[in-house]
Scaffold this motif. Sequence first.
Motif, PDB file in Angstrom:
ATOM      1  N   TYR A 383      29.636  -0.881 -26.066  1.00  0.00           N
ATOM      2  CA  TYR A 383      28.313  -0.479 -26.779  1.00  0.00           C
ATOM      3  C   TYR A 383      27.205  -0.899 -25.842  1.00  0.00           C
ATOM      4  O   TYR A 383      26.060  -0.250 -25.700  1.00  0.00           O
ATOM      5  CB  TYR A 383      27.927  -0.841 -28.233  1.00  0.00           C
ATOM      6  CG  TYR A 383      28.306   0.259 -29.154  1.00  0.00           C
ATOM      7  CD1 TYR A 383      29.572   0.936 -29.388  1.00  0.00           C
ATOM      8  CD2 TYR A 383      27.303   0.760 -29.800  1.00  0.00           C
ATOM      9  CE1 TYR A 383      29.920   2.078 -30.443  1.00  0.00           C
ATOM     10  CE2 TYR A 383      27.145   1.699 -30.774  1.00  0.00           C
ATOM     11  CZ  TYR A 383      28.703   2.209 -31.085  1.00  0.00           C
ATOM     12  OH  TYR A 383      28.602   3.433 -32.070  1.00  0.00           O
ATOM     13  N   ARG A 386      25.841   0.403 -22.690  1.00  0.00           N
ATOM     14  CA  ARG A 386      25.529   1.914 -22.676  1.00  0.00           C
ATOM     15  C   ARG A 386      24.216   1.990 -23.599  1.00  0.00           C
ATOM     16  O   ARG A 386      23.427   2.877 -23.405  1.00  0.00           O
ATOM     17  CB  ARG A 386      26.589   2.623 -23.566  1.00  0.00           C
ATOM     18  CG  ARG A 386      27.887   2.787 -22.933  1.00  0.00           C
ATOM     19  CD  ARG A 386      28.761   3.808 -23.826  1.00  0.00           C
ATOM     20  NE  ARG A 386      30.166   3.741 -23.289  1.00  0.00           N
ATOM     21  CZ  ARG A 386      30.655   4.402 -22.247  1.00  0.00           C
ATOM     22  NH1 ARG A 386      29.843   5.078 -21.666  1.00  0.00           N
ATOM     23  NH2 ARG A 386      31.996   4.061 -21.870  1.00  0.00           N
ATOM     24  N   VAL A 387      23.909   0.977 -24.604  1.00  0.00           N
ATOM     25  CA  VAL A 387      22.574   1.051 -25.323  1.00  0.00           C
ATOM     26  C   VAL A 387      21.555   0.838 -24.403  1.00  0.00           C
ATOM     27  O   VAL A 387      20.668   1.769 -24.279  1.00  0.00           O
ATOM     28  CB  VAL A 387      22.757  -0.108 -26.433  1.00  0.00           C
ATOM     29  CG1 VAL A 387      21.334   0.024 -27.181  1.00  0.00           C
ATOM     30  CG2 VAL A 387      23.586   0.768 -27.486  1.00  0.00           C
ATOM     31  N   TRP A 461      22.637   7.812 -31.381  1.00  0.00           N
ATOM     32  CA  TRP A 461      23.530   7.017 -30.863  1.00  0.00           C
ATOM     33  C   TRP A 461      24.806   7.524 -30.758  1.00  0.00           C
ATOM     34  O   TRP A 461      25.925   6.864 -30.316  1.00  0.00           O
ATOM     35  CB  TRP A 461      23.768   5.680 -31.378  1.00  0.00           C
ATOM     36  CG  TRP A 461      22.439   4.685 -30.967  1.00  0.00           C
ATOM     37  CD1 TRP A 461      21.062   5.210 -30.820  1.00  0.00           C
ATOM     38  CD2 TRP A 461      22.219   3.323 -30.964  1.00  0.00           C
ATOM     39  NE1 TRP A 461      20.375   4.134 -30.572  1.00  0.00           N
ATOM     40  CE2 TRP A 461      21.099   2.771 -30.722  1.00  0.00           C
ATOM     41  CE3 TRP A 461      23.364   2.374 -31.491  1.00  0.00           C
ATOM     42  CZ2 TRP A 461      20.778   1.598 -30.680  1.00  0.00           C
ATOM     43  CZ3 TRP A 461      23.165   0.836 -31.327  1.00  0.00           C
ATOM     44  CH2 TRP A 461      21.774   0.672 -30.992  1.00  0.00           C
ATOM     45  N   ILE A 464      27.131   7.593 -27.698  1.00  0.00           N
ATOM     46  CA  ILE A 464      27.820   6.158 -27.270  1.00  0.00           C
ATOM     47  C   ILE A 464      29.371   6.400 -27.440  1.00  0.00           C
ATOM     48  O   ILE A 464      29.992   6.193 -26.379  1.00  0.00           O
ATOM     49  CB  ILE A 464      27.143   5.183 -27.966  1.00  0.00           C
ATOM     50  CG1 ILE A 464      25.677   4.818 -27.568  1.00  0.00           C
ATOM     51  CG2 ILE A 464      27.849   3.740 -27.699  1.00  0.00           C
ATOM     52  CD1 ILE A 464      24.888   3.903 -27.949  1.00  0.00           C
TER      53      ILE A 464
END
Length: 473
Positions: A383, A386-387, A461, A464
């Motif tokens: 995560y 990717r964030v 989100w 993701i």
Amino acid sequence: MTIPHDQLRGLIDHARWFGGKGREWTLAGVRRVGELPDAPDGLHVTIDLAEIAYDDGTTDYYQLPLALYAEPQDRLSHALVGEWDDEDHGYAYVYDALHDRESMALWLAAFAAHGVDPARHHDVRGELMFHRLPGHDLDIEAHSTLFSGEQSNSSVAFGEDALMKVFRKVTPGVNPDIAIHQVLTEAGSTHVAALYGWLDLVDDDADGTNSTIQLAMLQQFLRTASDGWDLALASVRNLFAEADLHADEVGGDFAGEAARLGTALAEVHADLAEHFPVEQRGADAASALADAMAGRLDAALDVVPDLAPYADSLRATFGRLRELDGIDVQQVHGDLHLGQTLRTVKGWKIVDFEGEPAKPLAERLLPDSVWRDVAGMIRSFDYAPRVVAMTAGGVDIGGEAEQRAYRASEWAARNRAAFLEAYTAALGTALDGAAGTLLDAYLADKVVYEAVYEARNRPGWLSIPLAALEESS
Ligand SMILES: Nc1ncnc2c1ncn2[C@@H]1O[C@H](COP(=O)(O)OP(=O)(O)O)[C@@H](O)[C@H]1O
Ligand SMILES: O=P(O)(O)O[C@H]1O[C@H](CO)[C@@H](O[C@H]2O[C@H](CO)[C@@H](O)[C@H](O)[C@H]2O)[C@H](O)[C@H]1O
């Protein structure tokens, strides 16, 4: 007049802690279950339970600590719930008590006054019971500050001394966060914040039996700690800022921390295995687990149709789990991710042992595989980059987005490897065939859970977990 439901509905609907978002619900009732003692004139500090009825026939109860003032309080205008003629206390200006220092001082004083002496556990109304573990003198002068983060519950810090977590969705039975913190505190674990106390509601059922609902816990406030998630994001940003360097060449490399996290988790798992039951279950348990995961996938497909292209591959992963001879289970964290870790000068601490917020409480204390927690952390390592990549934004000049995606994978793989190596080394285990199959299944189950969680809570989100599925398909 009883509490006007429309005013409370607004409070609940907009609260971050309300887990019923995206579902149709009505406020079926509100019940006053407690009142804090020793309030000054003009203030009543109450605890109400809101009954939320969903259109599928299920019900949840949410805790609402309220401050009922006889006069309006300008300093609390941001926390106003409404004003009404309260059944017990007459016309009142009603505020969310967690924002109110006066009200929180009464909560803390109740822990201090009623918590240590079993004969005084009961509050004046006879339903609230404050408990404390010995070994820490509370600073009852400390001012309260409500945490503002993304939370399933609500946390209030008292100065630099203590942190109180008020559980929002409550249900009769043992809350794993309290039970596990108590055991690990008493075992002297260095990887949790020490438990100071907790608040129970002893509820008289209509048939005369007693059931306990655990409402809040009070623990050591790790004031100077850094959130593991924030540290990870900072490390990824460092990597992205140095376009021509690799993760191990950049200042903020996280691999050492990932390894220390692996060791900390292994030590917590070892302590939990010592103090809670451990079981070796047979092939039936493996196939039941696979069925449960496949069932969650089926339910998730209704909520997130974008999961459909990955369904066959996910089912194949659960199918491999179904073939296993058995699984070892014990008490685990249940919802581990980087946001549940805090870096202190004395090492990593793990917080929030409440398990997955979406699961019924009774299920959350059931033994599970340690690989569930390992998978949770690995998903978090996926995560974080990717964030950062998603929020880096800007015009994609010269394939920057592609470069960032490549570096995101590099960061995730490096930290996953460091974490896994340290975890298995500390426990003397290996990620052999069966463990690998279990870990893959828990990773798949978690990514499905995340897709539903993001669709309901942070639709921006959702890409993701979907991108992770796309990458592994
Ligand atoms: N003992 C503590 N000291 C300082 N911060 C803490 C402590 N325990 C939790 N936190 C922080 O408080 C936030 C919410 O805690 P958490 O237990 O995860 O709540 P929730 O159950 O609502 O998700 C997290 O960001 C966590 O880092
Ligand atoms: O902290 P909670 O127990 O409420 O956990 C829920 O919320 C988490 C988000 O805060 C969610 O975690 C997901 O997002 C994280 C980043 O915000 C990421 O690190 C995790 O890997 C990812 O699963 C968690 O799943 C949910 O149960």
